[in-house]
Write an enzyme that holds these catalytic residues in place. Structure first.
Site, mmCIF file in Angstrom:
data_model
loop_
_atom_site.group_PDB
_atom_site.id
_atom_site.type_symbol
_atom_site.label_atom_id
_atom_site.label_comp_id
_atom_site.label_asym_id
_atom_site.label_seq_id
_atom_site.Cartn_x
_atom_site.Cartn_y
_atom_site.Cartn_z
ATOM 1 N N CYS A 1 0.833 -1.219 0.000
ATOM 2 C CA CYS A 1 0.000 0.000 0.000
ATOM 3 C C CYS A 1 0.865 1.266 0.000
ATOM 4 O O CYS A 1 0.350 2.359 -0.210
ATOM 5 C CB CYS A 1 -0.920 0.007 1.197
ATOM 6 N N HIS B 1 -2.633 6.933 3.744
ATOM 7 C CA HIS B 1 -3.177 5.697 3.159
ATOM 8 C C HIS B 1 -4.505 5.410 3.858
ATOM 9 O O HIS B 1 -4.612 5.478 5.084
ATOM 10 C CB HIS B 1 -2.185 4.557 3.373
ATOM 11 N N ASN C 1 -10.035 -0.074 1.582
ATOM 12 C CA ASN C 1 -8.590 0.002 1.377
ATOM 13 C C ASN C 1 -8.271 -0.416 -0.066
ATOM 14 O O ASN C 1 -8.380 -1.592 -0.395
ATOM 15 C CB ASN C 1 -7.910 -0.930 2.389
HETATM 16 O O1 UT7 Z 1 -3.055 -1.497 3.966
HETATM 17 C C1 UT7 Z 1 -2.545 -2.312 4.950
HETATM 18 C C2 UT7 Z 1 -3.481 -3.443 5.066
HETATM 19 N N1 UT7 Z 1 -4.054 -3.768 6.296
HETATM 20 C C3 UT7 Z 1 -4.486 -2.987 7.287
HETATM 21 O O2 UT7 Z 1 -4.320 -1.825 7.342
HETATM 22 C C4 UT7 Z 1 -5.219 -3.694 8.373
HETATM 23 C C5 UT7 Z 1 -4.805 -3.286 9.756
HETATM 24 N N2 UT7 Z 1 -5.639 -3.903 10.750
HETATM 25 C C6 UT7 Z 1 -6.915 -3.514 10.995
HETATM 26 O O3 UT7 Z 1 -7.414 -2.590 10.376
HETATM 27 C C7 UT7 Z 1 -7.671 -4.207 12.102
HETATM 28 O O4 UT7 Z 1 -6.797 -5.025 12.833
HETATM 29 C C8 UT7 Z 1 -8.879 -5.058 11.576
HETATM 30 C C9 UT7 Z 1 -9.960 -4.129 11.049
HETATM 31 C C10 UT7 Z 1 -8.410 -5.994 10.496
HETATM 32 C C11 UT7 Z 1 -9.457 -5.859 12.724
HETATM 33 O O5 UT7 Z 1 -9.865 -5.021 13.770
HETATM 34 P P1 UT7 Z 1 -9.500 -5.375 15.278
HETATM 35 O O6 UT7 Z 1 -10.115 -4.340 16.124
HETATM 36 O O7 UT7 Z 1 -8.007 -5.524 15.339
HETATM 37 O O8 UT7 Z 1 -10.251 -6.730 15.489
HETATM 38 P P2 UT7 Z 1 -9.642 -8.148 15.834
HETATM 39 O O9 UT7 Z 1 -8.857 -8.675 14.702
HETATM 40 O O10 UT7 Z 1 -8.985 -8.049 17.179
HETATM 41 O O11 UT7 Z 1 -10.964 -9.000 15.985
HETATM 42 C C12 UT7 Z 1 -11.915 -8.752 16.997
HETATM 43 C C13 UT7 Z 1 -13.054 -9.724 16.830
HETATM 44 C C14 UT7 Z 1 -12.601 -11.173 16.615
HETATM 45 O O12 UT7 Z 1 -13.511 -12.004 17.311
HETATM 46 P P3 UT7 Z 1 -13.109 -12.643 18.719
HETATM 47 O O13 UT7 Z 1 -11.897 -13.478 18.436
HETATM 48 O O14 UT7 Z 1 -12.838 -11.479 19.624
HETATM 49 O O15 UT7 Z 1 -14.329 -13.417 19.067
HETATM 50 C C15 UT7 Z 1 -12.761 -11.391 15.137
HETATM 51 O O16 UT7 Z 1 -13.019 -12.737 14.803
HETATM 52 O O17 UT7 Z 1 -13.808 -9.396 15.656
HETATM 53 C C16 UT7 Z 1 -13.971 -10.553 14.841
HETATM 54 N N3 UT7 Z 1 -14.059 -10.152 13.444
HETATM 55 C C17 UT7 Z 1 -15.192 -9.790 12.848
HETATM 56 N N4 UT7 Z 1 -16.464 -9.708 13.299
HETATM 57 C C18 UT7 Z 1 -17.413 -9.298 12.435
HETATM 58 C C19 UT7 Z 1 -13.041 -10.052 12.545
HETATM 59 N N5 UT7 Z 1 -13.518 -9.636 11.360
HETATM 60 C C20 UT7 Z 1 -14.855 -9.468 11.526
HETATM 61 C C21 UT7 Z 1 -15.883 -9.032 10.669
HETATM 62 N N6 UT7 Z 1 -17.140 -8.960 11.160
HETATM 63 N N7 UT7 Z 1 -15.670 -8.690 9.387
#
Ligand code: UT7
Length: 320
Positions: free
Chosen positions: A105, A245, A275
């Site tokens: 990115c 970004h 993104n």
């Molecule tokens: O350009 C570079 C590319 N990438 C990025 O910039 C991504 C950087 N990371 C992020 O933006 C965030 O880490 C995410 C948006 C990907 C995730 O957010 P988070 O606040 O870090 O959530 P998490 O991964 O800690 O997940 C929290 C919970 C999990 O459930 P449990 O284990 O707590 O029960 C996930 O399974 O949210 C769950 N979860 C979802 N729930 C509903 C993960 N994806 C989803 C979803 N819908 N789409």
């Protein structure tokens, strides 16, 4: 400059019908409401072409005057030939050298840095830089951890010489290859060539450890921005607009906070497009200009981070 977004829009409500997710989660955790998705017949070079044609016309040039084309992308039409060469043919830019640049990115900002060096060294006069992605083709539409985040699109800019003190003032690029596995497309290259097994295992899709990338992003954005400002002998107070970004509104908010910038000075459109990787910054820049935010003499700070892991920032003085 010019940008292009494919017509089809997928909202969070559409995604609710495809995977176990919901609008509230996506909006709260990412700020994303919708994303554009390329039509089946559209590949990355088609999106790049649509954006590039607009950028060349906007610069008042003909394709024949472009001397080099750099396409930043992680979703090229093919491994080779490069998407830049495909674009060169579509544009009829016969004089142009052409190559792709892979820096996740951060790719568009990296490519601007390279183009800047080419122009200031006198190698070329006009360089076309494009960030273009059809990430929808390498996304696992059954993986809620990734499929809600990304979108397709393209943005392009023509760079040319300007008077001293204008245009790109300072560039900072960096990488930490040790973090590479936190965001990757594991198969399809020489390490794991395409096979029935790799396809069955879904290894041609984007794999991401979201929280690792998140932690990296919130530290590096402030760091790289401060370092490029230092190179330019500027401070956050000199920044008129930050164009970061567009990955996640929480990452953008955190970067603004670390830089002490009020959100009025930060351009955000992640809610509309998700993104779009290497395309996100040029699309945002184009929209910022359409909204009258890029005026002559304004200091614009571009900050990217992404797969690699990579980061890059540029401070530029708008010249038009
Ligand atoms: O350009 C570079 C590319 N990438 C990025 O910039 C991504 C950087 N990371 C992020 O933006 C965030 O880490 C995410 C948006 C990907 C995730 O957010 P988070 O606040 O870090 O959530 P998490 O991964 O800690 O997940 C929290 C919970 C999990 O459930 P449990 O284990 O707590 O029960 C996930 O399974 O949210 C769950 N979860 C979802 N729930 C509903 C993960 N994806 C989803 C979803 N819908 N789409």
């Amino acid at each position: 400059m010019g940008h292009y977004l494919p017509e089809k829009i997928i909202t969070n409500f559409d995604l609710e019908k495809m995977v176990d997710t919901n609008n509230e989660w996506i909006v709260e955790r990412t700020g994303i409401e919708a994303r554009h998705i390329a039509a089946p017949e559209e590949a990355t070079s088609d999106l790049a072409y649509a954006a590039a044609v607009k950028a060349i016309a906007d610069a008042g040039l003909e394709s024949a005057q472009i001397e080099c084309i750099i396409v930043a992308s992680e979703s090229p039409d093919t491994k080779f030939p490069s998407t830049a060469c495909l674009l060169q043919a579509k544009l009829g830019a016969k004089k142009a050298a052409a190559f792709d640049l892979s820096a996740g990115c951060s790719g568009f900002v990296y490519a601007l840095g390279v183009a800047n060096s080419m122009i200031t060294s006198g190698l070329y006069k006009y360089v076309l830089v494009v960030g273009a992605e059809t990430l929808s083709r390498i996304m696992n539409w059954k993986d809620r951890n990734t499929c809600v985040l990304f979108g397709d699109g393209a943005g392009a800019a023509v760079l040319g010489p300007v008077e001293d003190g204008n245009g790109i003032i300072a560039v900072e690029m960096g990488a930490d290859g040790n973090g590479g596995s936190s965001l990757s497309q594991p198969a399809g290259g020489s390490r794991k060539p395409a096979s029935h097994e790799t396809v069955d295992a879904g290894e041609h899709f984007i794999h991401m450890d979201g929280s690792e990338v998140f932690k990296f992003a919130i530290t590096i954005m402030g760091k790289t921005a401060k370092s490029v400002l230092k190179k330019a002998e500027m401070t956050s107070d000199d920044v008129d607009l930050l164009v970061p970004h567009q990955a996640n509104i929480r990452i953008i908010n955190s970067a603004a906070k670390r830089l002490g910038l009020p959100m009025e000075k930060v351009f955000v459109n992640v809610e509309k497009y998700g993104n779009t990787s290497a395309a996100s910054i040029p699309i945002a820049l184009c929209e910022a200009r359409e909204q009258g935010l890029l005026k002559k003499g304004k200091n614009i700070l571009l900050v990217g981070f992404g797969a690699g892991l990579t980061w890059a920032s540029i401070i530029l003085k708008w010249n038009k």
